[in-house]
Design a protein around this motif. Sequence first.
Motif, PDB file in Angstrom:
ATOM      1  N   SER A  78      13.215   4.250  -4.064  1.00 25.78           N
ATOM      2  CA  SER A  78      12.042   4.926  -3.817  1.00 25.78           C
ATOM      3  C   SER A  78      11.585   5.121  -5.297  1.00 25.78           C
ATOM      4  CB  SER A  78      11.847   6.191  -3.673  1.00 25.78           C
ATOM      5  OG  SER A  78      12.410   7.261  -4.054  1.00 25.78           O
ATOM      6  N   LEU A  79      11.779   5.277  -6.570  1.00 27.75           N
ATOM      7  CA  LEU A  79      11.563   5.247  -7.503  1.00 27.75           C
ATOM      8  C   LEU A  79      11.572   3.752  -7.963  1.00 27.75           C
ATOM      9  CD1 LEU A  79      13.885   7.580  -9.587  1.00 27.75           C
ATOM     10  CD2 LEU A  79      11.277   7.798  -8.904  1.00 27.75           C
ATOM     11  N   SER A  81      10.822   0.529  -6.149  1.00 24.99           N
ATOM     12  CA  SER A  81       9.669   0.377  -5.715  1.00 24.99           C
ATOM     13  C   SER A  81       8.056   0.696  -6.240  1.00 24.99           C
ATOM     14  CB  SER A  81       9.566   0.226  -4.016  1.00 24.99           C
ATOM     15  OG  SER A  81       9.839   2.384  -3.841  1.00 24.99           O
ATOM     16  N   GLY A  82       8.320   2.468  -6.683  1.00 24.56           N
ATOM     17  CA  GLY A  82       7.124   2.869  -7.414  1.00 24.56           C
ATOM     18  C   GLY A  82       6.520   1.914  -8.355  1.00 24.56           C
ATOM     19  N   SER A  83       8.157   2.039  -9.595  1.00 23.38           N
ATOM     20  CA  SER A  83       7.096   0.842 -10.280  1.00 23.38           C
ATOM     21  C   SER A  83       6.099  -0.254 -10.768  1.00 23.38           C
ATOM     22  CB  SER A  83       8.127   1.078 -11.454  1.00 23.38           C
ATOM     23  OG  SER A  83       9.587   0.514 -11.070  1.00 23.38           O
ATOM     24  N   ILE A  85       4.345  -1.361  -7.841  1.00 24.99           N
ATOM     25  CA  ILE A  85       3.507  -1.242  -7.334  1.00 24.99           C
ATOM     26  C   ILE A  85       2.595  -0.584  -8.503  1.00 24.99           C
ATOM     27  CG2 ILE A  85       2.026   0.871  -5.659  1.00 24.99           C
ATOM     28  CD1 ILE A  85       4.917   0.632  -3.975  1.00 24.99           C
ATOM     29  N   MET A  86       2.985   0.107  -9.571  1.00 27.54           N
ATOM     30  CA  MET A  86       1.917   0.741 -10.646  1.00 27.54           C
ATOM     31  C   MET A  86       2.145  -1.054 -11.140  1.00 27.54           C
ATOM     32  SD  MET A  86       2.953   2.909 -13.596  1.00 27.54           S
ATOM     33  CE  MET A  86       4.370   1.988 -14.182  1.00 27.54           C
ATOM     34  N   GLU A 150      -0.424   6.433 -12.856  1.00 30.09           N
ATOM     35  CA  GLU A 150       1.522   5.782 -12.078  1.00 30.09           C
ATOM     36  C   GLU A 150       0.714   6.635 -10.726  1.00 30.09           C
ATOM     37  OE1 GLU A 150       5.665   6.570 -12.347  1.00 30.09           O
ATOM     38  OE2 GLU A 150       4.421   7.261 -13.607  1.00 30.09           O
ATOM     39  N   PRO A 151       1.190   5.970 -10.014  1.00 27.01           N
ATOM     40  CA  PRO A 151       0.685   6.404  -8.268  1.00 27.01           C
ATOM     41  C   PRO A 151       1.542   6.988  -7.910  1.00 27.01           C
ATOM     42  CG  PRO A 151       1.705   3.681  -8.438  1.00 27.01           C
ATOM     43  CD  PRO A 151       1.582   4.282 -10.180  1.00 27.01           C
ATOM     44  N   LYS A 152       2.266   8.516  -7.436  1.00 26.70           N
ATOM     45  CA  LYS A 152       2.438   8.987  -7.107  1.00 26.70           C
ATOM     46  C   LYS A 152       3.073   9.215  -5.842  1.00 26.70           C
ATOM     47  CE  LYS A 152      -0.103  13.065  -9.851  1.00 26.70           C
ATOM     48  NZ  LYS A 152      -0.555  14.062  -9.588  1.00 26.70           N
ATOM     49  N   ILE A 153       4.702   9.585  -5.892  1.00 28.82           N
ATOM     50  CA  ILE A 153       5.463   9.019  -4.346  1.00 28.82           C
ATOM     51  C   ILE A 153       4.455  10.116  -3.993  1.00 28.82           C
ATOM     52  CG2 ILE A 153       7.272   8.259  -3.193  1.00 28.82           C
ATOM     53  CD1 ILE A 153       7.687   7.010  -6.188  1.00 28.82           C
ATOM     54  N   GLU A 155       6.014  12.080  -0.534  1.00 30.68           N
ATOM     55  CA  GLU A 155       6.895  12.797   0.673  1.00 30.68           C
ATOM     56  C   GLU A 155       5.559  12.770   1.574  1.00 30.68           C
ATOM     57  OE1 GLU A 155      10.814  14.859   1.925  1.00 30.68           O
ATOM     58  OE2 GLU A 155      10.505  15.432   0.010  1.00 30.68           O
TER      59      GLU A 155
END
Length: 295
Positions: A78-79, A81-83, A85-86, A150-153, A155
């Motif tokens: 998930s980390l 994929s989050g980077s 996306i940013m 930075e987009p927050k993940i 839950e």
Amino acid sequence: MDYLKLVLLTVVCLMASACTAARQQASTIDASTEWRLKSLEESFLNFREEQRLQADRSLESSEAVSRKLENLEQKIASLKSGSSIMAAPEDVSADSSSVEKGWVTDLKPEDDGWVEGQKNEVSDTVKTTIQNDETQPWDTVPGPPPVVPEPKIVERKKTSVQRHKASPELSSAKALYTSGLAKYNGDDFIGARSAFEQFVKKYPKNDLVPNALYWKGETFYSQKDFAQSILAFKEVTGRYPKHDKSAAALLKIGMSYDKVGDPDNAIFYLRALIEDFPKSAPAKLARQELNRLGG
């Protein structure tokens, strides 16, 4: 003559007393041997039960480690994929801001792209700025593109679709447990025991685990393997002492001890059942067994 009779009488008395002492000694030896056999049997049963409990603890520990590793892998994924996306919004915003505002930063008055009329506009703008301290929107020279946070993940809660994913596992567990009961009712005790053992191993957190352990003990009891049935029923009372099936397990432990010729332990476990579950149906049967055993 009287002397001889007296001697013979004395010899007969001595022989009778010797025989009585020998019989008493033999009876004492038999009682001691029987008690030792019972003690050895109890020790063996306790040892087998401890082995089973250790195996269960080892299985639960390995499953907990596996779950932790899976959680770590999911967090890392998930980390990553989050980077990724940013990075995308920064490039898009930079291009769009430069196109929308139309600023050309490399033109000077001496370049061909400079329009003469712009000189007067610039001077007028400077005068207006001097006369009025209020910030004007055209005074601001466009700077670097805005930084996209930075987009927050976040839950999210499980949706109805995600919750529905667990239903196949629940249905599989119920099907496996039902198949074990069907085999038991069909007198396939070995097959039923295998199904219940597989159920406990595959679904250790399921609510039907105490029931599966109890019916596993019933398969041994039905095969008249009373020593193994005692161990199986004790696993129910040891792991789930407050569960309803513990009452039935205590009853069958007492009955199994009676079957192997150990009335003392039978009375002990029947009394424990009546004390812990006084209003249960197994307690009523336990009172009848106690009356029969004289306990």
